[in-house]
Design an enzyme around this catalytic site. Structure first.
Site, PDB file in Angstrom:
ATOM      1  N   LYS A   1     -23.624  23.049  32.543  1.00  0.00           N
ATOM      2  CA  LYS A   1     -23.996  22.213  33.687  1.00  0.00           C
ATOM      3  C   LYS A   1     -22.826  21.910  34.619  1.00  0.00           C
ATOM      4  CE  LYS A   1     -28.242  20.051  32.208  1.00  0.00           C
ATOM      5  NZ  LYS A   1     -28.440  20.536  30.811  1.00  0.00           N
TER       6      LYS A   1
ATOM      7  N   SER B   1     -25.842  28.230  25.820  1.00  0.00           N
ATOM      8  CA  SER B   1     -25.663  27.309  26.949  1.00  0.00           C
ATOM      9  C   SER B   1     -24.862  26.052  26.619  1.00  0.00           C
ATOM     10  CB  SER B   1     -27.034  26.910  27.512  1.00  0.00           C
ATOM     11  OG  SER B   1     -27.854  26.374  26.491  1.00  0.00           O
TER      12      SER B   1
ATOM     13  N   GLU C   1     -30.111  12.243  39.025  1.00  0.00           N
ATOM     14  CA  GLU C   1     -31.001  11.667  38.031  1.00  0.00           C
ATOM     15  C   GLU C   1     -30.798  12.466  36.758  1.00  0.00           C
ATOM     16  OE1 GLU C   1     -32.628  14.030  40.052  1.00  0.00           O
ATOM     17  OE2 GLU C   1     -33.019  15.267  38.279  1.00  0.00           O
TER      18      GLU C   1
HETATM   19  C1  LIG Z   1     -29.657  20.997  30.299  1.00  0.00           C
HETATM   20  C2  LIG Z   1     -29.465  22.065  29.319  1.00  0.00           C
HETATM   21  C3  LIG Z   1     -30.313  23.193  29.276  1.00  0.00           C
HETATM   22  C4  LIG Z   1     -31.531  23.349  30.142  1.00  0.00           C
HETATM   23  O1  LIG Z   1     -31.289  23.420  31.495  1.00  0.00           O
HETATM   24  P1  LIG Z   1     -31.414  24.799  32.305  1.00  0.00           P
HETATM   25  O2  LIG Z   1     -31.348  24.356  33.714  1.00  0.00           O
HETATM   26  O3  LIG Z   1     -32.706  25.435  31.938  1.00  0.00           O
HETATM   27  O4  LIG Z   1     -30.261  25.640  31.918  1.00  0.00           O
HETATM   28  C5  LIG Z   1     -30.029  24.207  28.370  1.00  0.00           C
HETATM   29  N1  LIG Z   1     -28.989  24.108  27.523  1.00  0.00           N
HETATM   30  C6  LIG Z   1     -28.161  23.027  27.519  1.00  0.00           C
HETATM   31  C7  LIG Z   1     -27.039  23.000  26.554  1.00  0.00           C
HETATM   32  C8  LIG Z   1     -28.373  21.984  28.411  1.00  0.00           C
HETATM   33  O5  LIG Z   1     -27.550  20.923  28.402  1.00  0.00           O
END
Ligand SMILES: *Cc1c(COP(=O)(O)O)cnc(C)c1O
Length: 407
Positions: free
Chosen positions: A102, A390, A124
């Site tokens: 993010k 992610s 938000e």
């Molecule tokens: C917020 C988050 C997501 C989901 O958000 P996307 O916009 O779909 O990427 C996925 N993995 C992690 C670790 C997150 O913090």
């Protein structure tokens, strides 16, 4: 004003960018209250010029390198590869500062906000991950930060609320409706309408009115930009056979897919959260359950009742617990460019334990869905697969501890 027919004729038909109205095929656009029009218009007419300006790119890339810790490694996961009988790589977004992808987006949007002369940032947040990534860069760049969060979420996500406050953000509870993410979104939009001149609204995924989906995808596209040269370093070839990512709103997936969107030899695989099961009534698998509709300012697939009320989604993973999906992904689904799979809460938990025991990496619950997706793909020894990891699992230890108690 150019009309839509002319605009569509100009649309090159690439997946990488929407047309000038923000449409990917039939999804996207900017469905906003009239009072928000000046804010969105200002952003739309400036974002591309600003983010491709040389000074911007220099500052953005320097922060990604020295502050976030990029490039994030592309790791050849040998034991996981052995299990699946294919060559698997993990794109380690979990190693970024603040523990997920993010921050790539929040840094980009903050630099943009500064160049637009803004002095105040609003956001938000549901689980607090986007709020923390926003508060972090606001501290770094000395910007006033206000984060709206549902009252119920504030209670459920105490550690992230504490982080945001320690970082200097003001966390304002949304007390209307279900007291969760959608109510926080309403409050943030109200704030932006009331403060159009000095405030920038940072949206945390590839959702919202045009130009947000395109802008966020471009900031996150650093993920696949790195993948290409990193895979070449590893294997001599920058093309994998598959790229796999979990999808909530879709920003990590958009980043991981971006530089492969026009390479049709690469199978793109998106994994949604099935919650307790796609047909259980407690799910967040939007492409399986959703219909075209308008949510948070754009036309996309939305989980809704027959009369168009948004359905409350469910996923064990807060980041995937969203009743919509970004318009790019709705288009990738509708055109068949990407394969959409889903994983249940239990499958994600099992995959998290499996990855931890095989590779010594505790993934975020969101990312564990992408790992679980591998079990549903028919992989062979010829396949080279990149999975976007992610985020890291520190924030999910309570769920993992509960699962161990049940073992
Ligand atoms: C917020 C988050 C997501 C989901 O958000 P996307 O916009 O779909 O990427 C996925 N993995 C992690 C670790 C997150 O913090």
């Amino acid at each position: 004003m150019i009309n839509r027919t002319i605009a569509l004729a100009r649309y090159k038909g690439t997946f990488e960018q929407p047309d000038i109205f923000g449409y990917y095929g039939t999804f996207g656009g900017a469905f906003i209250p009239e009072m928000l029009y000046p804010n969105v218009e200002e952003l739309k007419s400036n974002y591309l010029n600003i983010i491709y300006e040389e000074g911007f790119q220099r500052e953005f890339r320097a922060l990604l390198k020295d502050y976030v810790g990029r490039p994030s490694p592309l790791y050849h996961a040998k034991r996981l590869s052995e299990k699946h009988g294919a060559t698997l790589f993990l794109k380690r977004e979990d190693l970024n500062h603040t523990g997920a992808h993010k921050i790539n987006n929040t840094i980009g949007q903050l630099l943009l906000a500064k160049r637009l002369g803004k002095h105040r940032i609003i956001a938000e947040t549901g689980a607090g991950q986007h709020g923390v990534a926003t508060a972090t860069v606001c501290a770094l760049m000395n910007m006033k930060c206000v984060v709206y969060m549902g009252e119920k979420d504030i209670e459920r996500q105490a550690p992230n609320v504490a982080r945001m406050k320690m970082l200097g953000a003001e966390v304002i509870p949304a007390t209307s409706g279900s007291k969760t993410l959608k109510d926080a979104t309403n409050e943030a939009i109200r704030d932006w309408i009331n403060n159009p001149v000095d405030t920038h609204y940072i949206i945390g995924s590839v959702v919202g009115p045009h130009p947000y989906p395109d802008m966020v995808a471009r900031f996150q596209s650093i993920i696949s930009e790195e993948m290409r040269w990193q895979l070449k370093e590893h294997t001599g070839n920058e093309m994998p056979t598959h790229v796999v990512a979990c999808v909530g709103g879709g920003s990590n997936a958009a980043g991981a897919f971006y530089h492969y969107l026009e390479d049709f030899s690469v199978q793109l695989v998106a994994v949604e959260a099935a919650g307790c099961g796609v047909t259980s009534g407690r799910s967040a698998a939007t492409t399986q359950l959703g219909k075209p509709g308008i949510l948070h300012g754009s036309k996309s697939l939305v989980m809704q009742t027959a009369d168009g009320q948004v359905v409350e989604p469910h996923s064990i993973s807060a980041g995937l617990d969203y009743p919509g999906i970004g318009p790019l992904h709705a288009h990738l689904f509708a055109t068949g460019r990407a394969l959409f799979l889903s994983a249940t809460d239990k499958e994600a938990i099992d995959a998290a334990f499996e990855l931890t025991r095989l590779e010594g990496i505790i993934p975020a619950l969101e990312s564990a869905h992408a790992i679980a997706g591998l079990n549903k793909m028919k992989l062979t020894a010829k396949d080279t697969v990149i999975v976007c990891l992610s985020g890291r699992g520190d924030k999910d230890m309570a769920a993992y501890m509960a699962a161990m108690g049940n073992e």
